[in-house]
Design an enzyme around this catalytic site. Structure first.
Site, PDB file in Angstrom:
ATOM      1  N   TYR A 254       3.094  10.086  -0.040  1.00  0.00           N
ATOM      2  CA  TYR A 254       4.094   9.587   0.907  1.00  0.00           C
ATOM      3  C   TYR A 254       5.513   9.970   0.512  1.00  0.00           C
ATOM      4  CZ  TYR A 254       0.172   6.568   2.344  1.00  0.00           C
ATOM      5  OH  TYR A 254      -1.050   6.074   2.740  1.00  0.00           O
TER       6      TYR A 254
ATOM      7  N   HIS B  62      -7.258   9.818  -2.409  1.00  0.00           N
ATOM      8  CA  HIS B  62      -6.660   9.816  -1.072  1.00  0.00           C
ATOM      9  C   HIS B  62      -7.521  10.559  -0.051  1.00  0.00           C
ATOM     10  CE1 HIS B  62      -2.435   9.450   0.897  1.00  0.00           C
ATOM     11  NE2 HIS B  62      -3.394   9.253   1.780  1.00  0.00           N
TER      12      HIS B  62
ATOM     13  N   LYS C 101      -2.457   6.079  -4.581  1.00  0.00           N
ATOM     14  CA  LYS C 101      -3.550   7.022  -4.331  1.00  0.00           C
ATOM     15  C   LYS C 101      -3.246   8.359  -4.998  1.00  0.00           C
ATOM     16  CE  LYS C 101      -3.808   4.964   0.283  1.00  0.00           C
ATOM     17  NZ  LYS C 101      -2.445   4.416   0.337  1.00  0.00           N
TER      18      LYS C 101
ATOM     19  N   ASP D 118       0.841  -1.195   0.000  1.00  0.00           N
ATOM     20  CA  ASP D 118       0.000   0.000   0.000  1.00  0.00           C
ATOM     21  C   ASP D 118       0.878   1.247   0.000  1.00  0.00           C
ATOM     22  OD1 ASP D 118      -2.745   1.283   0.450  1.00  0.00           O
ATOM     23  OD2 ASP D 118      -1.569   2.147   2.081  1.00  0.00           O
TER      24      ASP D 118
END
Length: 311
Positions: free
Chosen positions: A50, A110, A79, A45
């Site tokens: 990120y 997201h 996402k 994931d």
């Protein structure tokens, strides 16, 4: 035995447990991903936000090069971030380039909002006063229409949402040609979010749970029913908190970069019996009734997303 996969409304299967990469320390992500995939994990994931999808891609490549793992056996999630919710395919293309992949298995919205795509930062644009540069009046349904169009490109096998409340999902569904395959939310006994979980189950939308242990060193690991059930089964409290989701029919995202912990998380899943589940449900119900629920992840967007614990 705890199930290893669940069925999505697309007909595909999603693993019951995945490796999370949010806030994983730079320089350690590639090794974590490669190790996980060679030691029982089949779901990774990630997200553009990120800032580590290059490393995730390195880990994927290393695992594939080992000969132990094939691309078609791995379920990769990414996402679209809030600065790309008006240009979804561009966001996906950036993630695919970083990941070194031709497609992802699941692409999620997201958060249902728009931050200034022409702001002073690619991911976290701010106003002069330091607050997040949110574009007012944006309709998250417009993003979903772009998500639906992605399916024709072959760049993602399925589409879904993340951080959607019951209110937001009810706004989306009347306009959706494609029902989301997944809603990824913060979920644990201290934040059961039963209202959105129940709506998703009713509509055939699979739940993925993030932050299953709460926060690092948080109170969930020492919560009385969690400790009691762990002692009963002679396992660690973390095993109970991870197994809780699989027992509920949900996929759980376990995050670590430590090889020992990565393996322990997937190997420690147990079957919770009806008594165990009833105790955890009673604990959740009491917290909700007293409004003592605990949400550990809530970015400072300044938007009311409709979560009951944030009213």
């Amino acid at each position: 035995m705890a199930p290893k996969h669940f069925a999505l409304n697309t007909g595909a299967r999603i693993p019951a447990v995945g490796l999370g990469t949010w806030q994983s320390p730079p320089g350690q992500v590639a090794s974590a991903v490669s190790y996980a995939l060679q030691n029982g994990y089949t779901l990774i994931d990630g997200a553009y936000c990120y800032g580590n999808e290059d490393e995730v891609g390195q880990g994927l490549a290393e695992a594939f090069a080992s000969g132990k793992v094939k691309r078609e056996d791995v379920f990769v999630v990414s996402k679209v971030w809030t600065t790309y919710t008006t240009r979804v395919e561009e966001g996906l293309d950036k993630s695919l380039k970083s990941l070194g992949l031709d497609y992802v298995d699941l692409y999620l919205v997201h958060w249902p909002l728009l931050m200034n795509p022409e702001g002073n930062h690619d991911r976290f644009p701010t106003r002069p006063d330091g607050t997040r540069d949110i574009v007012p009046g944006f309709n998250h349904v417009d993003t979903w229409k772009q998500m639906e169009a992605l399916l024709k490109t072959g760049k993602t096998k399925a589409i879904g949402i993340s951080n959607y409340s019951k209110l937001y999902l009810e706004q989306l569904l009347p306009h959706a040609t494609v029902i989301p395959a997944v809603n990824q939310i913060e979920n644990h006994p201290a934040l059961p979010q039963q209202e959105i979980v129940d709506l998703c189950k009713e509509k055939g939308i699979h739940i993925m749970a993030y932050s299953p242990l709460g926060s690092t060193g948080g109170p969930l690991l020492s919560a009385e029913p969690v400790v009691k059930i762990a002692e009963k089964h002679k396992v660690k409290p973390s095993s109970i908190l991870l197994s809780y989701h699989v027992a509920r029919g949900n996929t759980v995202i376990a995050k670590s970069v430590t090889h020992e912990r990565i393996k322990e998380n997937i190997d420690s899943l147990i079957d919770l019996d009806e008594e165990d589940q009833a105790e955890l449900t009673a604990y959740s119900d009491k917290l909700v009734a007293e409004k003592k629920w605990q949400r550990f992840v809530y970015p400072p967007f300044g938007i009311n997303f409709g979560f009951p614990d944030k009213q």
